[in-house]
Each structure stands twice: as structure tokens, then as C-alpha cells.
Design an enzyme around this catalytic site. Structure first.
Site, PDB file in Angstrom:
ATOM      1  N   GLU A  62       9.796   9.093 -16.681  1.00  0.00           N
ATOM      2  CA  GLU A  62       8.408   9.516 -16.931  1.00  0.00           C
ATOM      3  C   GLU A  62       7.944   9.093 -18.328  1.00  0.00           C
ATOM      4  O   GLU A  62       6.807   8.654 -18.523  1.00  0.00           O
ATOM      5  CB  GLU A  62       8.285  11.031 -16.770  1.00  0.00           C
ATOM      6  CG  GLU A  62       8.519  11.487 -15.336  1.00  0.00           C
ATOM      7  CD  GLU A  62       8.696  12.996 -15.260  1.00  0.00           C
ATOM      8  OE1 GLU A  62       7.722  13.673 -14.944  1.00  0.00           O
ATOM      9  OE2 GLU A  62       9.801  13.486 -15.523  1.00  0.00           O
ATOM     10  N   GLN A  92      -4.744  -3.888 -43.634  1.00  0.00           N
ATOM     11  CA  GLN A  92      -3.626  -2.984 -43.934  1.00  0.00           C
ATOM     12  C   GLN A  92      -3.346  -2.043 -42.748  1.00  0.00           C
ATOM     13  O   GLN A  92      -2.256  -1.491 -42.638  1.00  0.00           O
ATOM     14  CB  GLN A  92      -3.945  -2.166 -45.191  1.00  0.00           C
ATOM     15  CG  GLN A  92      -2.875  -1.190 -45.599  1.00  0.00           C
ATOM     16  CD  GLN A  92      -3.109  -0.672 -47.012  1.00  0.00           C
ATOM     17  OE1 GLN A  92      -2.886  -1.380 -47.975  1.00  0.00           O
ATOM     18  NE2 GLN A  92      -3.563   0.566 -47.127  1.00  0.00           N
ATOM     19  N   SER A 119      15.472  21.932 -15.379  1.00  0.00           N
ATOM     20  CA  SER A 119      14.287  22.733 -15.664  1.00  0.00           C
ATOM     21  C   SER A 119      14.739  24.031 -16.308  1.00  0.00           C
ATOM     22  O   SER A 119      15.816  24.536 -16.008  1.00  0.00           O
ATOM     23  CB  SER A 119      13.533  23.016 -14.372  1.00  0.00           C
ATOM     24  OG  SER A 119      12.770  24.193 -14.511  1.00  0.00           O
ATOM     25  N   HIS A 140       0.834  -1.226   0.000  1.00  0.00           N
ATOM     26  CA  HIS A 140       0.000   0.000   0.000  1.00  0.00           C
ATOM     27  C   HIS A 140       0.863   1.268   0.000  1.00  0.00           C
ATOM     28  O   HIS A 140       0.414   2.325   0.449  1.00  0.00           O
ATOM     29  CB  HIS A 140      -0.955   0.043   1.195  1.00  0.00           C
ATOM     30  CG  HIS A 140      -1.686  -1.235   1.448  1.00  0.00           C
ATOM     31  ND1 HIS A 140      -2.927  -1.514   0.932  1.00  0.00           N
ATOM     32  CD2 HIS A 140      -1.313  -2.348   2.146  1.00  0.00           C
ATOM     33  CE1 HIS A 140      -3.315  -2.729   1.321  1.00  0.00           C
ATOM     34  NE2 HIS A 140      -2.331  -3.255   2.050  1.00  0.00           N
ATOM     35  N   LYS A 181      16.543  22.061 -10.222  1.00  0.00           N
ATOM     36  CA  LYS A 181      15.787  20.859 -10.548  1.00  0.00           C
ATOM     37  C   LYS A 181      16.570  19.848 -11.378  1.00  0.00           C
ATOM     38  O   LYS A 181      17.347  20.198 -12.253  1.00  0.00           O
ATOM     39  CB  LYS A 181      14.527  21.233 -11.344  1.00  0.00           C
ATOM     40  CG  LYS A 181      13.503  21.951 -10.518  1.00  0.00           C
ATOM     41  CD  LYS A 181      12.498  21.008  -9.900  1.00  0.00           C
ATOM     42  CE  LYS A 181      11.547  20.510 -10.946  1.00  0.00           C
ATOM     43  NZ  LYS A 181      10.385  19.875 -10.386  1.00  0.00           N
TER      44      LYS A 181
HETATM   45  N1  ARG Z   1      -1.060  -3.170 -48.829  1.00  0.00           N
HETATM   46  C1  ARG Z   1      -1.854  -4.348 -48.540  1.00  0.00           C
HETATM   47  C2  ARG Z   1      -1.849  -4.609 -47.033  1.00  0.00           C
HETATM   48  O1  ARG Z   1      -1.049  -4.051 -46.386  1.00  0.00           O
HETATM   49  C3  ARG Z   1      -1.300  -5.521 -49.251  1.00  0.00           C
HETATM   50  C4  ARG Z   1      -2.306  -6.561 -49.573  1.00  0.00           C
HETATM   51  C5  ARG Z   1      -3.256  -6.064 -50.599  1.00  0.00           C
HETATM   52  N2  ARG Z   1      -4.138  -7.094 -51.008  1.00  0.00           N
HETATM   53  C6  ARG Z   1      -5.232  -6.837 -51.701  1.00  0.00           C
HETATM   54  N3  ARG Z   1      -5.999  -7.836 -52.027  1.00  0.00           N
HETATM   55  N4  ARG Z   1      -5.571  -5.608 -52.053  1.00  0.00           N
HETATM   56  O2  ARG Z   1      -2.667  -5.345 -46.542  1.00  0.00           O
END
Ligand code: ARG
Length: 442
Positions: A274, A306, A261, A140, A267
Site C-alpha cells: 500500500e 534553490q 491489525s 477490465h 488480519k
Molecule cells: N543555495 C543556492 C541554491 O541552492 C546556491 C546558489 C546561490 N547563488 C546565488 N547567486 N545566490 O541555488
């Protein structure tokens, strides 16, 4: 459309993996007779040229070409002509990107492992130096019982070693190759997936083509392990912030990892600690973000995926930074041994030792010993002294059978030295744990 669709701004970080994957694929296409050796050789050589252009900073990335896969292939076409159009036989960008990204995450798991080992070694050095330095142990954040500095450092060794184990577990589980899964259903070409898997350092090809192109568990496992590791780093960073304050003065952080600081000349701020404490925010954020991207996606590939890369890149970069900064801080920091020892004696920290003595020597039931000790603590508090400063007469006024050898257990050094149970804080136990871990990590 180009602005929302293109990933080249960030997936160019996968260039080396993309080229390694394409080279393995081309060599396999030649070995299986799908491509001529001549074409495959031209592709392999051309890809090396592309890689050197990218590494040399002369490569022109194009947003119109969307992603790293198409940028590389387009440049290959410029360099070697028609054979470049054959490299994509029997594969798709879906298995290509899954392979590239797995290779990248695998490298990152290895790099994280190295950084964790370095931090663990720094902690072991601190633990060995201070195996018998006494400091307050807290519950604690109230002084509870004396512990040793080495014991406290070794607690973090245990935590970071589990993080290391999680990275290794993730690596072992993820090491199956998606390449050859093609768009989603596999291919009618007589490809050899074992060959590409082996060439790229995978244990085996992934066994289901739908899963292979739509699995991002490997990235999530990395982010999960990274989040727990960042949480550990944050806890340790918080302790360093508290310990380096003027009120505690348990440690002095080096100038290398502190800042001044701009207005208060006196300081010295623990900025690195941090910032390490804060990194959990974006790392755990990445974990949540990718989990939310993946939930609800039907099989197999969807473009949503993606969105995996930036989260992982950012989390990985910041975890490495935090680990390196923590390692440097731990190596550089110096414990203020006298301050630690004085603090260890405050707050009646050896009250449990007194109660244990009453049980052991006077055969008192623990509950009664707890009560007697509580009365003595109250007496010491009223007199404004610590337990070892009470006189024998004071003690005997509470319980007549108390003898003077009770004072042997009241000092903080006696207290820690007595805690010899396995995993306990006694210097002998700490040294044994340091020796055990040194055998494992060096
Ligand atoms: N740039 C795409 C990704 O990062 C690659 C795969 C794209 N595939 C597709 N069927 N459009 O996922």
C-alpha cells in the site's frame, strides 16, 4: 530573511559533491597557474579535513552562512587561513551549485539503476519458478484468457527495464559539467574546463555558460523517469494488494512485508504494498513542483532554483525505499499455485481457444466461430458448468460438425501451451524471455 533564504538545512546533503567540485577546481587553478601549488595544496588538504568533520558529525552548520558552499568555505578559512579566499577564483555559487547537484543526481541515477536491477532479478526468479503455473489473465479486471505466472512477472520485467533505460538515457544526456560557467557569462581567468569536467567524471564541459547555470532539465528528467517508475511500482503494488486478499488468495505475502491489525487478530495487511502504491503521489508531486518552479524563469540563475533540491531528495529517497521494499516483497512472496489454476478456469477463459479451434479445424469464418462460441458459453452458463464440462452432444446441438478433439484445446494448460507466438504466454516463450533477460541483467 535568514529563514526564507537559507538552504543549509537541506543542501548539506551536497557536502561530498561540493567538496569534490572545489578540490577539482583548486587543482585546475594550480595547473593553469592561476593559483600557486602551495595554496592549492592547502585548499585541497583543508577541504578533506572539512569533509571528515562533516562525515564524522562534528561540523557546526550555520544558517547565517546560508548554504553548504559558504559553510564549507568559512570552515576552510578557519582551518587554513587566507588561501581559502582564493578557491572561489573563476567560479560562482551558480556554477558551483549546478555542479554539486548534477553530481548528486548522477549518483542517484546510478543507485536507482542498481535498485531496478535487483528488482528485475527478483522478478526473473519468480518468472522462472512459475513459467508454467497457470493463472487468469484479465482485461477490465474480468477474467479474459489463461496466462502463466511467469508471463505476468515478465510483463513487469519489461516495464522496469524501460525504467532502467530511462535512468541510463538521463545519465548520458546530463553528463556535461557546468563548472567554470561562473555566475553566468564565463570568466576572464584562463581556466581549463576540460580538466575539471574530466576530474569529476563528466564527458565534457557544458557548452553555454548561461544554460549551464540555469539548466535543471537533468533533475526534471530524473523526476520524470522516477514518476514513471513509481507509477509502475504502484500498479504492481495494487495487484499485490488485490492478489493477497481473502477473495483472491493468489499470493501469500511474507510476514516481513505485512503487518497485523491492532484490533483484528486474524488480519494480515499488505502495508508495504500500500505504501509503495502511494509513493507515486509525492514523486509525481515533486516532478510537477519543480516543473512549476522552472517555468517562466528568465535566464540565467534565479534564487527560485534553490527550491529544486528538497523535491529531488524526497523523490529519490522514496523511490529507493519503494524499489527496495518491492524487491523484498517479490523475493518473499509465494504464489498459491492451485488457487491460481482454479481461478484460471473460471469465467469461460478458454472461449477464445474454442473459437480458434472452430476456425482452424472447421474452417469457419472467425465471426461465425465467435457466434457459435457465444451460444455454447450461454449454454454452459445456463447449466452452471464450465466449457470443458459440456458434453459432445451439447456441443453438436449448436454445431453438428464439432468433434471430440475440441476438448484438447479447452483445458487451461492446453490454452497457455498453444500461445507460442513471440511474446505470448506459452511456458516455452516465457522461458526464452527469462533466458534473454538473464543474459542482459546478470
Ligand atoms: N543555495 C543556492 C541554491 O541552492 C546556491 C546558489 C546561490 N547563488 C546565488 N547567486 N545566490 O541555488
Amino acid at each position: 530573511m535568514e529563514a526564507i533564504n537559507a538552504s543549509i538545512g537541506f543542501d548539506q546533503r551536497l557536502a561530498a559533491q561540493d567538496i569534490a567540485g572545489s578540490r577539482a577546481h583548486a587543482a585546475m587553478l594550480a595547473a593553469t597557474g592561476i593559483l600557486t601549488d602551495k595554496d592549492a595544496d592547502a585548499i585541497g588538504e583543508g577541504l578533506l579535513t572539512v569533509l571528515s568533520e562533516i562525515e564524522g558529525g562534528t561540523f557546526q552548520f550555520s544558517t547565517a552562512l546560508e548554504d553548504i558552499h559558504m559553510n564549507v568555505e568559512a570552515r576552510l578559512k578557519e582551518l587554513i587561513g587566507d588561501p581559502a579566499g582564493r578557491v572561489h577564483t573563476g567560479r560562482s555559487r551558480n556554477d558551483q551549485v549546478a555542479t554539486d547537484f548534477k553530481l548528486w543526481v548522477r549518483d542517484q541515477l546510478d543507485a536507482t539503476e542498481g535498485a531496478l536491477l535487483a528488482l528485475i532479478r527478483a522478478l526473473l526468479t519468480q518468472a522462472e519458478a512459475g513459467a508454467d503455473w497457470v493463472m487468469p489473465g484479465f482485461t477490465h479486471l474480468q477474467v479474459a484468457q489463461p496466462v502463466t505466472w511467469g508471463h505476468h512477472m515478465m510483463a513487469y520485467v519489461e516495464m522496469f527495464a524501460r525504467d532502467l533505460g530511462r535512468m541510463r538515457d538521463a545519465r548520458a544526456r546530463m553528463n556535461e559539467c557546468p563548472l567554470g560557467a561562473a555566475a553566468l557569462a564565463g570568466t576572464s581567468f584562463p581556466i581549463d574546463r576540460d580538466m575539471t569536467a574530466q576530474a569529476l567524471g563528466f564527458d565534457r564541459p557544458a557548452a553555454n555558460s548561461l544554460d549551464a547555470v540555469s539548466d535543471r532539465d537533468f533533475a526534471l528528467e530524473f523526476l520524470g523517469a522516477a514518476s514513471i517508475c513509481a507509477m509502475h511500482l504502484s500498479r504492481m503494488a495494487e495487484e499485490l494488494v488485490i492478489w493477497s486478499s481473502a477473495q483472491f488468495r493468489f499470493v501469500t505475502l511474507s510476514d516481513r512485508f505485512s503487518t497485523g491489525s491492532s484490533i483484528m487478530p486474524q488480519k494480515k495487511n499488505p502495508d508495504a504494498a500500500e505504501l509503495i502504491r502511494a509513493k507515486i503521489g509525492r514523486i509525481f508531486g515533486a516532478n510537477v513542483a519543480l516543473t512549476m518552479v522552472m517555468k517562466g524563469l528568465p535566464l540565467a540563475y534565479s534564487k527560485d532554483m534553490q527550491e529544486d533540491k528538497e523535491q529531488v531528495f524526497d523523490a529519490a529517497d522514496n523511490l529507493m525505499l519503494a524499489l527496495a521494499a518491492m524487491e523484498g516483497m517479490v523475493r518473499d512472496m509465494s504464489a498459491n499455485v492451485a488457487v491460481l489454476e482454479a481461478a484460471a478456469a473460471t469465467g469461460f477463459s478458454t472461449a477464445t481457444d474454442l473459437a480458434d479451434w472452430l476456425v482452424r479445424v472447421l474452417d469457419m469464418p472467425f465471426r461465425e466461430a465467435h457466434h457459435v462460441t457465444g451460444t455454447l458459453v450461454g449454454m454452459a452458463e445456463a447449466k452452471g458448468v464450465d466449457l470443458p464440462d459440456l458434453s459432445l452432444e451439447d456441443m453438436q446441438s449448436v454445431h453438428a460438425d464439432i468433434r471430440k478433439d475440441v476438448f484438447d484445446v479447452l483445458g487451461v494448460h492446453n490454452s497457455v501451451a498453444s500461445r507460442v507466438s513471440y511474446g505470448g504466454t506459452a511456458p516455452a516463450q516465457v522461458r526464452a524471455q527469462v533466458a534473454r533477460w538473464k543474459g542482459i541483467v546478470t
